[in-house]
Each structure stands twice: as structure tokens, then as C-alpha cells.
Design a protein around this motif. Structure first.
Motif, PDB file in Angstrom:
ATOM      1  N   VAL A   1       0.874  -1.179   0.000  1.00 57.70           N
ATOM      2  CA  VAL A   1       0.000   0.000   0.000  1.00 57.70           C
ATOM      3  C   VAL A   1       0.907   1.224   0.000  1.00 57.70           C
ATOM      4  CG1 VAL A   1      -1.834   1.275   1.168  1.00 57.70           C
ATOM      5  CG2 VAL A   1      -1.742  -1.210   1.367  1.00 57.70           C
ATOM      6  N   ARG A   2       0.721   2.115  -0.982  1.00 54.97           N
ATOM      7  CA  ARG A   2       1.522   3.348  -1.037  1.00 54.97           C
ATOM      8  C   ARG A   2       0.630   4.566  -1.119  1.00 54.97           C
ATOM      9  NH1 ARG A   2       2.633   8.011  -3.186  1.00 54.97           N
ATOM     10  NH2 ARG A   2       0.754   7.650  -4.405  1.00 54.97           N
ATOM     11  N   GLY A   3       0.895   5.544  -0.277  1.00 51.79           N
ATOM     12  CA  GLY A   3       0.162   6.795  -0.376  1.00 51.79           C
ATOM     13  C   GLY A   3       1.006   7.932   0.143  1.00 51.79           C
ATOM     14  N   ASN A   4       0.439   9.151   0.054  1.00 52.57           N
ATOM     15  CA  ASN A   4       1.160  10.292   0.618  1.00 52.57           C
ATOM     16  C   ASN A   4       0.902  10.342   2.124  1.00 52.57           C
ATOM     17  OD1 ASN A   4      -1.312  11.630   1.012  1.00 52.57           O
ATOM     18  ND2 ASN A   4      -1.223  12.591  -1.012  1.00 52.57           N
ATOM     19  N   ARG A   5       1.467  11.337   2.760  1.00 54.43           N
ATOM     20  CA  ARG A   5       1.427  11.382   4.221  1.00 54.43           C
ATOM     21  C   ARG A   5      -0.001  11.416   4.773  1.00 54.43           C
ATOM     22  NH1 ARG A   5       4.670  15.696   8.002  1.00 54.43           N
ATOM     23  NH2 ARG A   5       3.779  14.965   9.946  1.00 54.43           N
TER      24      ARG A   5
ATOM     25  N   GLN B   1       4.952   5.294   2.761  1.00 56.26           N
ATOM     26  CA  GLN B   1       4.486   6.682   2.816  1.00 56.26           C
ATOM     27  C   GLN B   1       5.513   7.533   2.079  1.00 56.26           C
ATOM     28  OE1 GLN B   1       2.985   8.134   6.639  1.00 56.26           O
ATOM     29  NE2 GLN B   1       4.278   9.930   6.377  1.00 56.26           N
ATOM     30  N   THR B   2       5.077   8.128   0.953  1.00 53.58           N
ATOM     31  CA  THR B   2       6.022   8.932   0.168  1.00 53.58           C
ATOM     32  C   THR B   2       5.964  10.392   0.602  1.00 53.58           C
ATOM     33  OG1 THR B   2       4.357   9.110  -1.565  1.00 53.58           O
ATOM     34  CG2 THR B   2       6.082   7.459  -1.882  1.00 53.58           C
ATOM     35  N   GLY B   3       6.979  11.132   0.188  1.00 52.07           N
ATOM     36  CA  GLY B   3       7.096  12.553   0.522  1.00 52.07           C
ATOM     37  C   GLY B   3       8.545  12.958   0.278  1.00 52.07           C
ATOM     38  N   PRO B   4       9.007  14.040   0.897  1.00 52.81           N
ATOM     39  CA  PRO B   4      10.414  14.451   0.727  1.00 52.81           C
ATOM     40  C   PRO B   4      11.368  13.276   1.003  1.00 52.81           C
ATOM     41  CG  PRO B   4       9.186  16.136   1.901  1.00 52.81           C
ATOM     42  CD  PRO B   4       8.245  14.979   1.740  1.00 52.81           C
ATOM     43  N   VAL B   5      11.022  12.462   1.997  1.00 48.81           N
ATOM     44  CA  VAL B   5      11.700  11.178   2.215  1.00 48.81           C
ATOM     45  C   VAL B   5      10.618  10.099   2.170  1.00 48.81           C
ATOM     46  CG1 VAL B   5      13.025   9.766   3.854  1.00 48.81           C
ATOM     47  CG2 VAL B   5      13.510  12.223   3.639  1.00 48.81           C
ATOM     48  N   ASP B   6      10.898   9.007   1.471  1.00 49.36           N
ATOM     49  CA  ASP B   6       9.938   7.901   1.409  1.00 49.36           C
ATOM     50  C   ASP B   6      10.225   6.932   2.565  1.00 49.36           C
ATOM     51  OD1 ASP B   6       9.040   8.960  -1.072  1.00 49.36           O
ATOM     52  OD2 ASP B   6      10.648   7.890  -2.108  1.00 49.36           O
ATOM     53  N   HIS B   7       9.155   6.512   3.247  1.00 48.24           N
ATOM     54  CA  HIS B   7       9.295   5.591   4.387  1.00 48.24           C
ATOM     55  C   HIS B   7       8.624   4.272   4.034  1.00 48.24           C
ATOM     56  CE1 HIS B   7      10.746   8.685   7.242  1.00 48.24           C
ATOM     57  NE2 HIS B   7      10.048   9.478   6.467  1.00 48.24           N
TER      58      HIS B   7
ATOM     59  N   ASN C   1      15.836  10.430  -1.884  1.00 47.46           N
ATOM     60  CA  ASN C   1      16.063  11.038  -3.205  1.00 47.46           C
ATOM     61  C   ASN C   1      14.799  11.783  -3.635  1.00 47.46           C
ATOM     62  OD1 ASN C   1      17.855   8.206  -3.477  1.00 47.46           O
ATOM     63  ND2 ASN C   1      18.816  10.085  -4.222  1.00 47.46           N
ATOM     64  N   GLY C   2      14.878  12.442  -4.775  1.00 51.01           N
ATOM     65  CA  GLY C   2      13.709  13.144  -5.309  1.00 51.01           C
ATOM     66  C   GLY C   2      13.967  14.635  -5.394  1.00 51.01           C
ATOM     67  N   HIS C   3      12.922  15.369  -5.788  1.00 49.12           N
ATOM     68  CA  HIS C   3      13.032  16.819  -5.952  1.00 49.12           C
ATOM     69  C   HIS C   3      11.684  17.435  -5.616  1.00 49.12           C
ATOM     70  CE1 HIS C   3      13.388  20.730  -7.959  1.00 49.12           C
ATOM     71  NE2 HIS C   3      14.689  20.578  -7.768  1.00 49.12           N
ATOM     72  N   ARG C   4      11.700  18.649  -5.081  1.00 48.66           N
ATOM     73  CA  ARG C   4      10.441  19.294  -4.664  1.00 48.66           C
ATOM     74  C   ARG C   4       9.474  19.476  -5.831  1.00 48.66           C
ATOM     75  NH1 ARG C   4      11.127  24.762  -6.012  1.00 48.66           N
ATOM     76  NH2 ARG C   4      13.299  25.131  -6.552  1.00 48.66           N
ATOM     77  N   TRP C   5       9.941  19.548  -7.048  1.00 53.24           N
ATOM     78  CA  TRP C   5       9.026  19.676  -8.188  1.00 53.24           C
ATOM     79  C   TRP C   5       8.173  18.427  -8.368  1.00 53.24           C
ATOM     80  CZ3 TRP C   5      13.019  22.267 -11.978  1.00 53.24           C
ATOM     81  CH2 TRP C   5      13.006  23.648 -11.753  1.00 53.24           C
ATOM     82  N   MET C   6       8.559  17.303  -7.765  1.00 54.65           N
ATOM     83  CA  MET C   6       7.694  16.108  -7.838  1.00 54.65           C
ATOM     84  C   MET C   6       6.333  16.390  -7.197  1.00 54.65           C
ATOM     85  SD  MET C   6      10.361  13.063  -7.028  1.00 54.65           S
ATOM     86  CE  MET C   6       9.605  11.686  -7.882  1.00 54.65           C
ATOM     87  N   ALA C   7       6.344  17.213  -6.155  1.00 54.18           N
ATOM     88  CA  ALA C   7       5.080  17.549  -5.489  1.00 54.18           C
ATOM     89  C   ALA C   7       4.305  18.614  -6.262  1.00 54.18           C
ATOM     90  CB  ALA C   7       5.361  18.022  -4.062  1.00 54.18           C
TER      91      ALA C   7
ATOM     92  N   THR D   1       1.152  16.893 -10.878  1.00 52.00           N
ATOM     93  CA  THR D   1       0.100  15.934 -10.511  1.00 52.00           C
ATOM     94  C   THR D   1       0.457  14.548 -11.028  1.00 52.00           C
ATOM     95  OG1 THR D   1      -1.548  17.669 -10.668  1.00 52.00           O
ATOM     96  CG2 THR D   1      -2.359  15.409 -10.735  1.00 52.00           C
ATOM     97  N   GLY D   2       0.469  13.588 -10.131  1.00 48.06           N
ATOM     98  CA  GLY D   2       0.580  12.206 -10.577  1.00 48.06           C
ATOM     99  C   GLY D   2       1.948  11.561 -10.413  1.00 48.06           C
ATOM    100  N   THR D   3       2.890  12.244  -9.774  1.00 46.33           N
ATOM    101  CA  THR D   3       4.186  11.556  -9.580  1.00 46.33           C
ATOM    102  C   THR D   3       4.035  10.379  -8.617  1.00 46.33           C
ATOM    103  OG1 THR D   3       4.779  13.230  -7.949  1.00 46.33           O
ATOM    104  CG2 THR D   3       5.715  13.488 -10.156  1.00 46.33           C
ATOM    105  N   GLY D   4       3.100  10.502  -7.659  1.00 42.49           N
ATOM    106  CA  GLY D   4       2.856   9.374  -6.760  1.00 42.49           C
ATOM    107  C   GLY D   4       2.197   8.218  -7.507  1.00 42.49           C
ATOM    108  N   CYS D   5       1.243   8.546  -8.369  1.00 45.82           N
ATOM    109  CA  CYS D   5       0.569   7.513  -9.173  1.00 45.82           C
ATOM    110  C   CYS D   5       1.590   6.823 -10.081  1.00 45.82           C
ATOM    111  CB  CYS D   5      -0.533   8.139 -10.006  1.00 45.82           C
ATOM    112  SG  CYS D   5      -1.738   9.054  -9.018  1.00 45.82           S
ATOM    113  N   LEU D   6       2.447   7.631 -10.702  1.00 42.79           N
ATOM    114  CA  LEU D   6       3.496   7.079 -11.564  1.00 42.79           C
ATOM    115  C   LEU D   6       4.409   6.149 -10.749  1.00 42.79           C
ATOM    116  CD1 LEU D   6       5.574   8.922 -14.233  1.00 42.79           C
ATOM    117  CD2 LEU D   6       6.757   7.717 -12.403  1.00 42.79           C
TER     118      LEU D   6
END
Ligand SMILES: Nc1ncnc2c1ncn2[C@@H]1O[C@H](COP(=O)(O)OP(=O)(O)OP(=O)(O)O)[C@@H](O)[C@H]1O
Ligand SMILES: Cc1ncsc1CCO
Ligand SMILES: [Mg+2]
Length: 245
Positions: free
Chosen positions: A123-127, A143-149, A161-167, A170-175
């Protein structure tokens, strides 16, 4: 001793996805169908996206992994999801649940919980979503975000890893759910698969940001970077930390 995720393992799994070209069936929301399908394609997988009730069993039966995304849920989509999950479970195929916006609607949260009881692999979602979902039993919780847990009850992993533009796209989490599914198709341990997929996505995002002017061009550059990502670059930039649980 368990083989926990590492940058080298992420690179090995990326090479496997590129070589084996796993089929990923996505029951995706209507907002980011194309972006998600492109994300799966550029890492080396083969996406299929139909949500027709007549065809879903055949498509899932032919897939190596399934993504179930609740973003634009309606009664028809609920029925199709339940059939897809039934076929995936019967065939022992891995599936990932993205409980998009379960924090907006009690009925969606209840459906997400019903699906979790059916035993997704991940199961993956945002905070906000994952705080409401809480524990996920035997399946890997991300749980994804600036750091994924990532936590599976035995170990916890963080991907920084990652970049603030991911947030801002729309849809980087879905991807990421689609990319994780492609990695689950080539790696049995969901923790290793998901850590590899999220490290790949995060390092690609860092590369993409160097070639983008803002969130718009970043979305396109992310697809280019996922496609071009070299194994050496991944190994040197992946920031994967873990604790044995
Ligand atoms: N501030 C940030 N810095 C670095 N990476 C981020 C940041 N915010 C999100 N990410 C990354 O973006 C991806 C999506 O995570 P996020 O938690 O935003 O998902 P989401 O809200 O479900 O997205 P969406 O619903 O738009 O698909 C993950 O791979 C995550 O690591
Ligand atoms: C904005 C949005 N609404 C339903 S799905 C979706 C895409 C990312 O979650
Ligand atoms: Mg989301």
C-alpha cells in the motif's frame, strides 16, 4: 540474514526490468493515465490500462503485476477493482494499492480498508492518506514525501532522493505506483522491489530537475531521465537507509 535494499540492488533490478519487460496492468485514475503509462514504459515495462468489466479478468491474467489506484473511483470502477484483485490473488500476482484521496471521503476510506483486507502486496500513499490508513497488516506500507518511508514489520527503509518539483506535478505518486509494480514483477521481496523503484524515480527526478525550467518541463524531463538513467549514476546517487526491524 536478509538481503536489504542497496543502490547496487536497485541497479540490478532496473536492469532486470529493462531486460524482462514485465507487463503491468493499471486500474488508474482518469487524471494521469498517460503519465503513468509513460512512466512504466520508460523504465522498461509494458503497461495496459483498460478498466472494462468484460475484459479485466483476461488483462490481469496476462499481467505480471497490478496497480489499483482509487483516484477517480465510481461504482463501476469499484466492481472492476474487486474482480481484478480476485484474479490477481488467484494467480499469485503482486498488486499495489494507491488509496488516493481516502482522506477526503469516509466511503473511499472504507473501500480502501476492504481492499487492504484482501491482501495487497504493497500500500503506497502520501502522508495524509497513510496517516489515516494506519497499519497495513502483513503488507508493505509506503508513505512517500520528501523522504519515502517503507516498513514491512521486519525492517524499515528510507529513500532520501527526489526533488520538490515532484510535489508540483500531478501524478508523480501515481506514476511511482506503476514503476513499483514493474519492479515487483521481477523481484519477490516487496521491500527490495519498492526501494529500488523509488530510488530509480528519485534519482531520475534529481537528473530531470537539472534539465527543467519548472514543473511543466520537469514532468517531461522526468520521463527522459527515467529512460536514460545509467546504472552507475543510480548507484552513486541513491540514498537508501535501513534498520532491521
Ligand atoms: N518535497 C519533495 N522532495 C523530494 N521528493 C518528493 C517531494 N515530495 C514528493 N516527492 C516524491 O514524489 C513522489 C510522489 O510522492 P507524493 O507523496 O507527493 O505522492 P502523491 O501525493 O500521492 O502524488 P500524486 O497523488 O500527485 O500522484 C514520490 O516519489 C516522492 O518521493
Ligand atoms: C488530482 C487527482 N484527482 C483524482 S486522481 C488525481 C491524480 C493524483 O492523485
Ligand atoms: Mg496520490
Amino acid at each position: 540474514m536478509r538481503n536489504l535494499p542497496s543502490p547496487q540492488m536497485a541497479a540490478r533490478l532496473l536492469a532486470c526490468v529493462r531486460e524482462r519487460r514485465p507487463r503491468v496492468h493499471c486500474l488508474m485514475n482518469t487524471v494521469v493515465q498517460k503519465f503513468t503509462a509513460d512512466g512504466i514504459t520508460v523504465v522498461g515495462g509494458i503497461p495496459s490500462m483498460t478498466s472494462s468489466r468484460e475484459e479485466i479478468a483476461d488483462f490481469v491474467a496476462k499481467a505480471d503485476a497490478l496497480t489499483v489506484n482509487l483516484g477517480t473511483l465510481d461504482a463501476e470502477h469499484r466492481a472492476v477493482i474487486l474482480r481484478a484483485v480476485e484474479v490477481a490473488n488467484a494467480g499469485g500476482k503482486p498488486w499495489i494499492l494507491d488509496p488516493v484521496h481516502c482522506d477526503y471521503s469516509p466511503s473511499r476510506l472504507a473501500f480502501a480498508r476492504d481492499l487492504i483486507a484482501l491482501g495487497p502486496t504493497i500500500v503506497r500513499g502520501n502522508r495524509a492518506e497513510m496517516e489515516l490508513i494506519g497499519e497495513t497488516g502483513a503488507c508493505l506500507r509506503i508513505q512517500t514525501g520528501p523522504v519515502d518511508h517503507l516498513a514491512d514489520g521486519r525492517a524499515t527503509v528510507r529513500i532520501a532522493n527526489g526533488h520538490r518539483w515532484m510535489a508540483a506535478v500531478t501524478g508523480t505518486g501515481c506514476l511511482s505506483g506503476g514503476v513499483i509494480a514493474a519492479f515487483m514483477a521481477v523481484e519477490k521481496d516487496p521491500l527490495n522491489a519498492a526501494a529500488g523503484a523509488l530510488a530509480v524515480t528519485g534519482v531520475a527526478a534529481e537528473c530531470a530537475a537539472r534539465n527543467a525550467a519548472g514543473p511543466g518541463t520537469f514532468g517531461v524531463a522526468l520521463l527522459d531521465a527515467l529512460s536514460a538513467l545509467g546504472e552507475a549514476e543510480l548507484v552513486s546517487h541513491a540514498r537508501i537507509e535501513h534498520d532491521q526491524g
